[in-house]
Design a protein around this motif. Sequence first.
Motif, mmCIF file in Angstrom:
data_model
loop_
_atom_site.group_PDB
_atom_site.id
_atom_site.type_symbol
_atom_site.label_atom_id
_atom_site.label_comp_id
_atom_site.label_asym_id
_atom_site.label_seq_id
_atom_site.Cartn_x
_atom_site.Cartn_y
_atom_site.Cartn_z
ATOM 1 N N ALA A 94 0.877 -1.236 0.010
ATOM 2 C CA ALA A 94 0.110 -0.020 -0.182
ATOM 3 C C ALA A 94 0.818 1.293 0.141
ATOM 4 O O ALA A 94 0.455 2.096 -0.725
ATOM 5 N N ILE A 95 1.782 1.126 0.714
ATOM 6 C CA ILE A 95 2.805 2.452 0.845
ATOM 7 C C ILE A 95 3.538 2.629 -0.544
ATOM 8 O O ILE A 95 3.848 3.642 -0.919
ATOM 9 N N GLU A 96 3.975 1.547 -1.087
ATOM 10 C CA GLU A 96 4.749 1.638 -2.444
ATOM 11 C C GLU A 96 3.531 2.107 -3.247
ATOM 12 O O GLU A 96 4.116 2.745 -4.406
ATOM 13 N N GLY A 97 2.530 1.650 -3.194
ATOM 14 C CA GLY A 97 1.409 1.954 -4.137
ATOM 15 C C GLY A 97 1.194 3.662 -4.041
ATOM 16 O O GLY A 97 1.227 4.434 -5.027
ATOM 17 N N LEU A 98 1.164 4.156 -2.620
ATOM 18 C CA LEU A 98 1.132 5.497 -2.495
ATOM 19 C C LEU A 98 2.201 6.352 -3.154
ATOM 20 O O LEU A 98 2.118 7.263 -3.764
ATOM 21 N N ARG A 99 3.406 5.764 -3.074
ATOM 22 C CA ARG A 99 4.710 6.415 -3.557
ATOM 23 C C ARG A 99 4.688 6.354 -5.063
ATOM 24 O O ARG A 99 4.824 7.388 -5.816
ATOM 25 N N SER A 100 4.070 5.326 -5.820
ATOM 26 C CA SER A 100 4.039 5.284 -7.243
ATOM 27 C C SER A 100 3.033 6.263 -7.762
ATOM 28 O O SER A 100 3.426 6.881 -8.568
ATOM 29 N N MET A 101 2.060 6.528 -7.013
ATOM 30 C CA MET A 101 0.652 7.559 -7.298
ATOM 31 C C MET A 101 1.515 8.986 -7.311
ATOM 32 O O MET A 101 1.299 9.636 -8.290
ATOM 33 N N ASN A 102 2.285 9.051 -6.290
ATOM 34 C CA ASN A 102 2.991 10.215 -6.182
ATOM 35 C C ASN A 102 3.852 10.452 -7.212
ATOM 36 O O ASN A 102 3.868 11.672 -7.741
ATOM 37 N N LEU A 103 4.769 9.825 -7.458
ATOM 38 C CA LEU A 103 5.844 9.776 -8.309
ATOM 39 C C LEU A 103 5.356 10.259 -9.864
ATOM 40 O O LEU A 103 5.889 10.849 -10.490
ATOM 41 N N GLU A 112 -8.597 10.969 2.246
ATOM 42 C CA GLU A 112 -8.284 9.525 1.852
ATOM 43 C C GLU A 112 -7.155 9.006 2.087
ATOM 44 O O GLU A 112 -6.915 7.837 2.601
ATOM 45 N N ARG A 113 -5.995 9.631 2.004
ATOM 46 C CA ARG A 113 -4.446 9.445 2.141
ATOM 47 C C ARG A 113 -4.357 9.222 3.663
ATOM 48 O O ARG A 113 -3.946 8.327 4.101
ATOM 49 N N ARG A 114 -4.994 10.221 4.567
ATOM 50 C CA ARG A 114 -4.987 10.134 5.824
ATOM 51 C C ARG A 114 -5.678 8.787 6.387
ATOM 52 O O ARG A 114 -5.131 8.218 7.410
ATOM 53 N N LEU A 115 -6.827 8.518 5.932
ATOM 54 C CA LEU A 115 -7.553 7.263 6.153
ATOM 55 C C LEU A 115 -6.799 6.216 5.940
ATOM 56 O O LEU A 115 -6.541 5.237 6.814
ATOM 57 N N LEU A 116 -6.053 6.089 4.703
ATOM 58 C CA LEU A 116 -5.283 5.002 4.281
ATOM 59 C C LEU A 116 -3.965 4.774 5.317
ATOM 60 O O LEU A 116 -3.813 3.631 5.942
ATOM 61 N N VAL A 117 -3.309 5.970 5.526
ATOM 62 C CA VAL A 117 -2.214 5.809 6.611
ATOM 63 C C VAL A 117 -2.649 5.317 7.908
ATOM 64 O O VAL A 117 -1.913 4.597 8.495
ATOM 65 N N SER A 118 -3.618 5.795 8.435
ATOM 66 C CA SER A 118 -3.980 5.627 9.710
ATOM 67 C C SER A 118 -4.520 4.107 9.728
ATOM 68 O O SER A 118 -4.345 3.472 10.647
ATOM 69 N N SER A 119 -5.221 3.483 8.849
ATOM 70 C CA SER A 119 -5.473 2.287 8.757
ATOM 71 C C SER A 119 -4.177 1.307 8.568
ATOM 72 O O SER A 119 -4.294 0.229 9.202
ATOM 73 N N LEU A 120 -3.292 1.686 7.792
ATOM 74 C CA LEU A 120 -2.191 1.157 7.953
ATOM 75 C C LEU A 120 -1.307 1.115 9.290
ATOM 76 O O LEU A 120 -1.060 -0.214 9.671
ATOM 77 N N LEU A 121 -1.318 2.068 9.957
ATOM 78 C CA LEU A 121 -0.808 2.151 11.119
ATOM 79 C C LEU A 121 -1.667 1.281 12.191
ATOM 80 O O LEU A 121 -0.988 0.935 12.818
ATOM 81 N N GLU A 122 -2.893 1.146 12.081
ATOM 82 C CA GLU A 122 -3.800 0.036 12.658
ATOM 83 C C GLU A 122 -3.460 -1.210 12.517
ATOM 84 O O GLU A 122 -3.241 -2.160 13.479
ATOM 85 N N ILE A 123 -3.227 -1.644 11.294
ATOM 86 C CA ILE A 123 -2.558 -2.997 10.815
ATOM 87 C C ILE A 123 -1.398 -3.371 11.475
ATOM 88 O O ILE A 123 -1.145 -4.234 12.018
ATOM 89 N N ALA A 124 -0.336 -2.311 11.434
ATOM 90 C CA ALA A 124 0.883 -2.367 12.042
ATOM 91 C C ALA A 124 1.048 -2.508 13.428
ATOM 92 O O ALA A 124 1.914 -3.385 14.018
ATOM 93 N N ALA A 125 0.029 -1.952 14.351
ATOM 94 C CA ALA A 125 -0.180 -2.250 15.671
ATOM 95 C C ALA A 125 -1.024 -3.397 16.170
ATOM 96 O O ALA A 125 -0.912 -3.562 17.369
ATOM 97 N N LEU A 126 -1.656 -4.155 15.370
ATOM 98 C CA LEU A 126 -2.253 -5.232 15.694
ATOM 99 C C LEU A 126 -1.083 -6.288 16.295
ATOM 100 O O LEU A 126 -0.151 -6.697 16.091
ATOM 101 N N PRO A 127 -1.795 -7.173 17.170
ATOM 102 C CA PRO A 127 -0.999 -8.261 17.920
ATOM 103 C C PRO A 127 -0.537 -8.979 16.647
ATOM 104 O O PRO A 127 -1.106 -9.357 15.610
ATOM 105 N N GLN A 128 0.880 -9.430 16.818
ATOM 106 C CA GLN A 128 1.496 -10.273 15.904
ATOM 107 C C GLN A 128 1.218 -11.540 15.911
ATOM 108 O O GLN A 128 1.132 -11.985 17.190
ATOM 109 N N THR A 129 1.290 -12.401 15.058
ATOM 110 C CA THR A 129 0.997 -13.664 14.813
ATOM 111 C C THR A 129 2.410 -14.502 15.170
ATOM 112 O O THR A 129 3.405 -13.778 14.704
#
Length: 188
Positions: free
Chosen positions: A145-154, A164-181
């Motif tokens: 998702a981040i690489e897609g954001l970079r590509s769209m920007n580039l 929408e970008r803020r929502l994406l980033v906050s969603s990704l940060l939520e995913i990153a904060a989930l308990p790890q398997t």
Amino acid sequence: MKAPRSNSREKILAAAADVARETGPGSLSLEAVASRAGVSKGGLLYNFPTKAKLMQGLVEGYLREFGQALESANSNDKGENPLAVYIRLSADDCEDKQPSASWIFSAIAEDPDFMTPIKTFKRQLFERLKGETQDLKSLLVCYLAIEGLRSMNLFDADVLSKNERRLLVSSLLEIAALPQTPKDTRQG
């Protein structure tokens, strides 16, 4: 006593970065860079035989700076996991308007090896994140998702609004904060 002068390669890269910011990388002229760096065009060509090599040097410098920022942010003990640090720094980086990507295409056409440092950096970064993130699925979703954001920007193809970008980033940060398997359930 005089302060030590940076070498001509560093002066040229700093001048090229300044000129590229002012005119855009696609309009970068070797004459303008040489003039800004205070070196002859021959001196510039000694360090960077082609415009593509100069652009590659700029890209390598950017990658080095991003890697150092990532390292620094990871070493600041804020309790943020490495994947969240990568997401935050990348999202901040994407907030800056990038110049047109046409210069990348011309650099690749002139020197197919132009992409080598970018590929190497991204592979090393992904492997590092993979080693620091137990949940491969979360890493894959966030990284791509981040690489897609970079590509769209580039490529100036950003279809997302600021919200929408803020929502994406906050969603990704939520995913990153989930308990790890556990690591033994990872794929790959």
